[in-house]
Write a protein that holds these residues in place. Structure first.
Motif, PDB file in Angstrom:
ATOM      1  N   UNK A 212       0.816  -1.222   0.000  1.00  0.00           N
ATOM      2  CA  UNK A 212       0.000   0.000   0.000  1.00  0.00           C
ATOM      3  C   UNK A 212       0.848   1.268   0.000  1.00  0.00           C
ATOM      4  N   UNK A 213       2.137   1.142   0.317  1.00  0.00           N
ATOM      5  CA  UNK A 213       3.027   2.295   0.455  1.00  0.00           C
ATOM      6  C   UNK A 213       3.623   2.298   1.850  1.00  0.00           C
ATOM      7  N   UNK A 214       3.769   3.481   2.419  1.00  0.00           N
ATOM      8  CA  UNK A 214       4.292   3.601   3.782  1.00  0.00           C
ATOM      9  C   UNK A 214       3.270   4.327   4.642  1.00  0.00           C
ATOM     10  N   UNK A 215       2.912   3.698   5.751  1.00  0.00           N
ATOM     11  CA  UNK A 215       1.962   4.300   6.692  1.00  0.00           C
ATOM     12  C   UNK A 215       2.684   4.642   7.986  1.00  0.00           C
ATOM     13  N   UNK A 216       2.189   5.659   8.644  1.00  0.00           N
ATOM     14  CA  UNK A 216       2.774   6.142   9.893  1.00  0.00           C
ATOM     15  C   UNK A 216       1.709   6.108  10.981  1.00  0.00           C
ATOM     16  N   UNK A 217       2.072   5.579  12.157  1.00  0.00           N
ATOM     17  CA  UNK A 217       1.133   5.521  13.269  1.00  0.00           C
ATOM     18  C   UNK A 217       0.712   6.930  13.666  1.00  0.00           C
TER      19      UNK A 217
END
Length: 196
Positions: free
Chosen positions: A110-115
């Motif tokens: 999905x890409x890069x996710x950040x909390x």
């Protein structure tokens, strides 16, 4: 011969009566449930945060002799805005899900996710309404806003969304009671998905 039929019949009757009684008791308990007072609600919310593992992804880490632990000064403040992502091999990443050392950032298809920052600072959920919180966890909408992008993995919003209204209210109340931590989490880096 009568004893052979009588014993199993009595056993069956006993088992049915035991199960019927339990069902009646559990439905009585549901009717008797009372709303939580504010202290009980906060304690319930804290319990949900700890049991739900929220600190695993939403709290920056510090290194200890036991390995990485949640930084007590930045609890639930999300991916640190000043933390650069380490380089990684994009080809290898296509077959894996990669976490940063602090577990606050995840890279996958999905890409890069950040909390997200879950503290009551304006850079977190400080301006959120309870309705937004419910929308985020029940519908998987980023920042609890209708029409926004979906919440990205690894956030298990589908699981948290199954909580009762009372538990979601307790969770929200607890998060709003925490120490605010100013931390503007970077925006997600969405992958360009190739059509299948």
């Amino acid at each position: 011969m009568k004893t052979t039929f009588l014993v199993p019949l009595l056993l069956l009757g006993f088992m049915i009566s035991c199960n019927t009684n339990k069902e009646q008791q559990s439905s009585d308990a549901l009717v008797e449930a009372q709303p939580l007072d504010s202290l009980e609600q906060l304690e319930r919310g804290k319990y949900i945060v700890e049991l739900g593992g929220c600190h695993h992804c939403h709290s920056p880490k510090i290194m200890s002799d036991r390995g990485p632990i949640a930084d007590p000064d930045r609890l639930l403040s999300g991916h640190p805005s000043d933390e650069a992502l380490p380089p990684y091999d994009e080809e290898t990443a296509k077959g894996y899900v990669l976490f940063t050392m602090g577990l606050t950032s995840t890279t996958g298809p999905w890409g890069t996710s950040f909390a997200a920052n879950l503290t009551p600072d304006d850079s977190g959920i400080g301006t959120w309404s309870e309705e937004q919180f419910f929308t985020a966890l029940r519908k998987g909408k980023h920042k609890g806003l209708e029409g926004s992008r979906p919440i990205l993995p690894p956030m298990p919003w589908e699981d948290f969304g199954k909580m009762t209204d009372e538990d979601l209210k307790a969770l929200f109340a607890y998060l709003k009671s925490m120490k605010p931590v100013e931390n503007v989490v970077p925006p997600a880096r969405l992958a360009q998905m190739e059509p299948q």
